[in-house]
Each structure stands twice: as structure tokens, then as C-alpha cells.
Write a protein that holds these residues in place. Structure first.
Motif, short mmCIF file in Angstrom:
data_model
loop_
_atom_site.label_atom_id
_atom_site.label_comp_id
_atom_site.label_asym_id
_atom_site.label_seq_id
_atom_site.Cartn_x
_atom_site.Cartn_y
_atom_site.Cartn_z
N THR A 111 0.78 -1.25 0.00
CA THR A 111 0.00 0.00 0.00
C THR A 111 0.81 1.29 0.00
O THR A 111 0.23 2.37 0.03
N TRP A 112 2.15 1.23 -0.07
CA TRP A 112 2.90 2.48 -0.18
C TRP A 112 3.24 2.78 -1.64
O TRP A 112 3.41 1.88 -2.45
N SER A 113 3.34 4.07 -1.92
CA SER A 113 3.80 4.55 -3.22
C SER A 113 4.83 5.65 -2.99
O SER A 113 4.78 6.37 -1.98
N ARG A 114 5.77 5.77 -3.92
CA ARG A 114 6.78 6.83 -3.84
C ARG A 114 6.86 7.51 -5.21
O ARG A 114 7.04 6.83 -6.23
N TYR A 115 6.74 8.83 -5.21
CA TYR A 115 6.74 9.59 -6.45
C TYR A 115 8.17 9.97 -6.87
O TYR A 115 9.08 10.08 -6.04
N ASP A 116 8.34 10.19 -8.17
CA ASP A 116 9.50 10.87 -8.76
C ASP A 116 10.84 10.23 -8.41
O ASP A 116 11.78 10.89 -7.94
#
Length: 232
Positions: A111-116
Motif C-alpha cells: 500500500t505504499w507509493s513513492r513519487y519521482d
């Protein structure tokens, strides 16, 4: 240049470029047309975060309990199976291939996301130009140095921003995150982006990998929440 028809042939470190052929031209045409592209690479800001995900600033470490340490002078990447030109690259040969930089988001099934995230490595589409998958190749199996295996449809492996990466945020990829090299396929949940990549096998029929055999979805699209196999 090494004889790429022999996967165990020695390498001189120069990039492997197959002779031009009808199949090579066809694969390049597919890339230009986006034939392999199954999802949208860029999305409106309001659709950027998949359902059920939350943003993190760090990069959580998840593995099967083993983090293999592979010295660069012992590292190899084998590309085998239904390809016209199998290869077995040492580190110098891998790094001598055309290098591509991409900035992508990543999404974990936990359930985690990391941008860029800034990456550098070999684009999977450039790898296709080298090894030239046969017409009957439909799937790809990714084998890791820790024994992990995962599977992808060829069109997902060949997405336009998919890379075999060796650098993250302008630094060499660390061991805990899959260094020296790992796959990076940002449009799928990140368990499909195998760490500690050892072998890429092109196959005719699909074969589920470790997590796919243990209850995870076979495709893994975050925007469809394809987390578990009972959702297929």
C-alpha cells in the motif's frame, strides 16, 4: 564483439548490436507504435496515486529474508529462451549498453507509493533490439540471485519506461534495494520488478513465480487493485 549466439561466450565490453533484419525492424516499429503498451505511462494528477495507496518519502525495504551480495566481477546477466541472440553479460558489457534515464513513480502491494524516482539503466526495449525475441515468445520470467522468480507478459516487460536499473537518485543501487541491478516496471506493483536480477528468460507459455504461486495476482495493475489472485 562476443558471439551472442553463445550465452557463455566471453565479452569484450562493447555494446551488442544485432545485424539489421526484418524482425529487428518489426520490433522497433512496435516500440514506435506503442504496441506493447498496456497502460498509460503518464496520468492526470488526480489519477496519479492508485486506489488504496499512501505516499511515503523513504523507500521501504522488502525481501524474502536474504540480501545476496554479488561482487561486480562475479555478476552476470543471462538472457535466454525464445530469443534469436541469447547473451551472457558481465558487468562491463551490461554497463556498455545504451543507457537511459527515467523518472517514475513506484507502487508496492503493501500500500505504499513513492513519487519521482530517478533511475538509470538499460531500457527493456533496447534489450529487445539486442536479443530479438522470437515470434512465439509471449512471456518473460525474471530470475534473481536469491532464488526469487516472477513472471510478466512480454508487453508489460517492454513498456516504454521499463528499465533494468543500476542507479537510483544518481547513486549506485544499494544491495537492500536490489543492486547491482534490478528490473523496474513502474506501471505494475513492485513485486514484479525483480531485485538482484540474474536471468531473463523469454518463454512461450506463462508460468507463475513465487508470489503469484502464493496468492498474489498474476498481472498486478495498481489502478485496478490487482493485489490478490481471487480478484482475477
Amino acid at each position: 564483439m562476443a558471439d551472442t549466439s553463445d550465452p557463455h561466450a566471453p565479452s569484450d565490453g562493447a555494446p551488442d548490436v544485432p545485424a539489421d533484419s526484418k524482425l529487428t525492424r518489426t520490433k522497433r516499429a512496435w516500440a514506435r507504435q506503442g504496441k506493447f503498451l498496456t497502460g498509460r505511462i503518464t496520468r492526470p494528477e488526480e489519477q496519479r496515486l492508485p486506489p488504496g495507496q499512501h505516499l511515503v518519502r523513504d523507500w521501504p525495504v522488502l525481501d524474502l529474508g536474504t540480501q545476496p551480495r554479488i561482487a561486480l566481477d562475479h555478476w552476470r546477466l543471462d538472457v535466454t529462451g525464445e530469443v534469436e541472440h541469447p547473451v551472457s553479460w558481465d558487468w562491463a558489457t551490461f554497463k556498455a549498453q545504451k543507457q537511459t534515464q527515467e523518472t517514475t513513480d513506484i507502487h508496492c502491494v503493501t500500500t505504499w507509493s513513492r513519487y519521482d524516482n530517478r533511475w538509470e539503466g538499460l531500457a527493456t526495449r533496447d534489450l529487445l533490439d539486442v536479443v530479438m525475441p522470437r515470434e512465439n515468445a509471449r512471456f518473460v520470467l525474471l530470475h534473481s540471485y536469491d532464488g526469487y522468480v516472477t513472471n510478466l507478459a512480454l508487453e508489460d516487460f517492454a513498456a516504454e519506461d521499463a528499465l533494468i536499473v543500476h542507479s537510483w537518485e544518481d547513486k549506485p543501487l544499494t544491495i537492500e534495494h536490489g543492486g547491482p541491478a534490478r528490473l523496474m516496471v513502474p506501471h505494475l506493483y513492485f513485486w514484479k520488478s525483480a531485485k538482484w536480477l540474474k536471468k531473463i528468460e523469454f518463454v512461450v507459455a506463462d508460468k507463475r513465480g513465487f508470489w503469484e504461486e502464493n496468492g498474489y495476482h498474476n498481472h498486478a495493475d495498481p489502478w485496478k487493485e490487482e493485489r490478490y489472485s481471487d480478484e482475477e
